[in-house]
Design a protein around this motif. Structure first.
Motif, PDB file in Angstrom:
ATOM      1  N   SER A  53      -9.270   5.653  11.210  1.00 32.51           N
ATOM      2  CA  SER A  53     -10.134   6.168   9.451  1.00 32.51           C
ATOM      3  C   SER A  53     -10.076   8.224   9.182  1.00 32.51           C
ATOM      4  O   SER A  53     -10.572   8.277  10.324  1.00 32.51           O
ATOM      5  CB  SER A  53     -11.052   5.666   9.398  1.00 32.51           C
ATOM      6  N   ARG A 113       1.749   4.913   0.310  1.00 32.18           N
ATOM      7  CA  ARG A 113       1.980   6.001   1.646  1.00 32.18           C
ATOM      8  C   ARG A 113       1.529   7.169   1.256  1.00 32.18           C
ATOM      9  O   ARG A 113       2.605   8.060   0.461  1.00 32.18           O
ATOM     10  CB  ARG A 113       3.309   5.972   2.307  1.00 32.18           C
ATOM     11  N   SER A 114       0.627   8.057   0.873  1.00 37.51           N
ATOM     12  CA  SER A 114       0.141   8.779   0.227  1.00 37.51           C
ATOM     13  C   SER A 114      -0.158  10.216   1.859  1.00 37.51           C
ATOM     14  O   SER A 114       0.544   8.878   3.002  1.00 37.51           O
ATOM     15  CB  SER A 114      -0.938   9.135   0.032  1.00 37.51           C
ATOM     16  N   GLU A 170       1.059  -0.950   8.248  1.00 38.07           N
ATOM     17  CA  GLU A 170       0.639  -1.455   6.063  1.00 38.07           C
ATOM     18  C   GLU A 170       2.260  -2.051   6.648  1.00 38.07           C
ATOM     19  O   GLU A 170       2.880  -1.131   5.384  1.00 38.07           O
ATOM     20  CB  GLU A 170       1.007  -0.038   6.060  1.00 38.07           C
ATOM     21  N   ARG A 180      -5.853  16.245  -0.014  1.00 36.71           N
ATOM     22  CA  ARG A 180      -6.111  16.106  -1.745  1.00 36.71           C
ATOM     23  C   ARG A 180      -6.729  17.224  -1.744  1.00 36.71           C
ATOM     24  O   ARG A 180      -8.164  17.765  -1.517  1.00 36.71           O
ATOM     25  CB  ARG A 180      -6.408  14.809  -1.504  1.00 36.71           C
ATOM     26  N   SER A 212      -1.533  12.193   3.305  1.00 40.67           N
ATOM     27  CA  SER A 212      -3.018  11.906   4.615  1.00 40.67           C
ATOM     28  C   SER A 212      -2.425  10.459   5.127  1.00 40.67           C
ATOM     29  O   SER A 212      -2.962  10.141   6.588  1.00 40.67           O
ATOM     30  CB  SER A 212      -3.971  11.959   4.023  1.00 40.67           C
ATOM     31  N   GLY A 213      -2.233   8.951   4.387  1.00 41.24           N
ATOM     32  CA  GLY A 213      -1.808   8.064   4.601  1.00 41.24           C
ATOM     33  C   GLY A 213      -0.692   8.099   6.133  1.00 41.24           C
ATOM     34  O   GLY A 213      -1.129   7.746   7.303  1.00 41.24           O
ATOM     35  N   MET A 257       0.769  -0.952  -0.181  1.00 42.43           N
ATOM     36  CA  MET A 257       0.002  -0.066   0.049  1.00 42.43           C
ATOM     37  C   MET A 257       1.115   0.974  -0.204  1.00 42.43           C
ATOM     38  O   MET A 257       1.841   1.796   0.562  1.00 42.43           O
ATOM     39  CB  MET A 257      -0.939   0.366   0.679  1.00 42.43           C
ATOM     40  N   ASP A 270      -9.778   7.252   3.744  1.00 41.02           N
ATOM     41  CA  ASP A 270      -8.177   6.681   3.981  1.00 41.02           C
ATOM     42  C   ASP A 270      -8.421   5.719   5.301  1.00 41.02           C
ATOM     43  O   ASP A 270      -8.902   6.469   6.697  1.00 41.02           O
ATOM     44  CB  ASP A 270      -6.822   7.116   4.038  1.00 41.02           C
ATOM     45  N   SER A 271      -7.804   4.757   5.834  1.00 44.44           N
ATOM     46  CA  SER A 271      -7.923   3.498   6.687  1.00 44.44           C
ATOM     47  C   SER A 271      -6.457   3.102   6.903  1.00 44.44           C
ATOM     48  O   SER A 271      -5.976   2.791   5.935  1.00 44.44           O
ATOM     49  CB  SER A 271      -8.824   3.398   6.703  1.00 44.44           C
TER      50      SER A 271
END
Length: 295
Positions: free
Chosen positions: A81, A3-4, A109, A245, A6-7, A1, A85-86
């Motif tokens: 969350s 990592r953005s 993650e 975003r 916000s993530g 996954m 995103d969560s």
């Protein structure tokens, strides 16, 4: 996954959720009745008018009964969350039920991190090469962060004050939800609603988590907590410029955190030692500014 931006911040908040959940056991509120757990079961089974009151007593005394065991092995799952995103973080380790010291391994993650809490100071060892300052460990003084963010935050992070959660529960806030096995142990489940206004500096805390705090507790035959589930909706600071975003609001964010803990092996040894100072970078100031814990 991947990592953005916000993530990554959600992953940081998930660790904060771990801390918030684990300290809810803490030390008890004193004066527990040795017959409370048994009398609660009898009242509930009979459906008598004292059932709800006895259930409340069982919940309140559970904090004492659990803390009396001194230590336990703990497993946890935290789902955090925000903004679509969560992140789910899983942890396992040991905890001192009286003073909150702990040694844990947290995985989120796909990455694993060692974490210790010693005398209300959080130490984290991120994967190799990811800790700032060129040292393997970072540290965050939880008391200092709580003091800067207001006493309400300290209620959530300080085991010595966590018993206030039990004191903020009255008869109308406890509902028995049946029985279930937790780790092979028979338990009784209680749905609990904590009145945030009854907590120390409750008005400040209610601005962050709302007027009530829902919890579920699974108590064994001795009245000890075997599982605890806490659901929080927290008003978090707006995302930093460049992290939000497209189309996302730049105002305060709603972050939901569900923390589920299970306790086993009461009396296990807990070896929570601070790492050598030369291996540690102090991140307390940055954590206080961000309102969370970096991962």
């Amino acid at each position: 996954m991947a990592r953005s931006g916000s993530g990554s911040r959600i992953a940081a908040l998930s660790v904060a959720g771990v801390l918030a959940g684990t300290v809810l056991v803490g030390c008890g509120d004193g004066g527990s009745d040795s017959d409370t757990a048994g009398s609660a079961k009898k009242a509930s089974a009979s459906g008598g008018p004292g059932a709800r009151e006895e259930g409340t007593r069982a919940v309140r005394s559970a904090y004492d009964r659990t803390a009396e065991e001194d230590t336990a092995r703990v497993t946890l799952k935290v789902r955090t969350s925000a903004q679509g995103d969560s992140v789910t973080a899983d942890g396992k380790g040991t905890v001192d039920l009286e003073d909150g010291d702990s040694v844990m391994t947290v995985t989120a993650e796909g990455q694993r991190m060692e974490q210790r809490v010693v005398d209300q100071v959080l130490y984290q060892k991120p994967p190799a090469g990811q800790a700032p300052g060129g040292k393997p460990w970072i540290k965050i003084d939880l008391e200092k962060v709580a003091a800067r963010q207001g006493a309400g935050g300290q209620t959530m992070n300080d085991p010595a004050r966590s018993a206030a959660l039990a004191k903020a529960v009255d008869d109308k806030d406890v509902t028995e939800k049946g029985t279930a096995e937790v780790g092979g142990v028979r338990t009784t489940r209680y749905r609990v609603v904590v009145d945030v206004a009854e907590l120390p500096d409750g008005r400040k805390l209610s601005e962050q988590v709302g007027p009530t705090l829902p919890m579920d507790l699974w108590l064994d035959d001795e009245g000890r907590i075997r599982r605890q589930q806490v659901d929080m909706t927290v008003k978090a600071a707006p995302a930093a410029r460049g992290e939000s975003r497209a189309g996302a609001s730049s105002g305060p964010r709603q972050v939901t955190v569900r923390t589920v803990l299970e306790f086993t092996d009461f009396g296990v040894d807990v070896d929570a030692d601070a790492p050598p100072a030369r291996q540690v970078t102090d991140m307390t100031d940055e954590a206080a500014r961000q309102g969370g814990v970096r991962s």
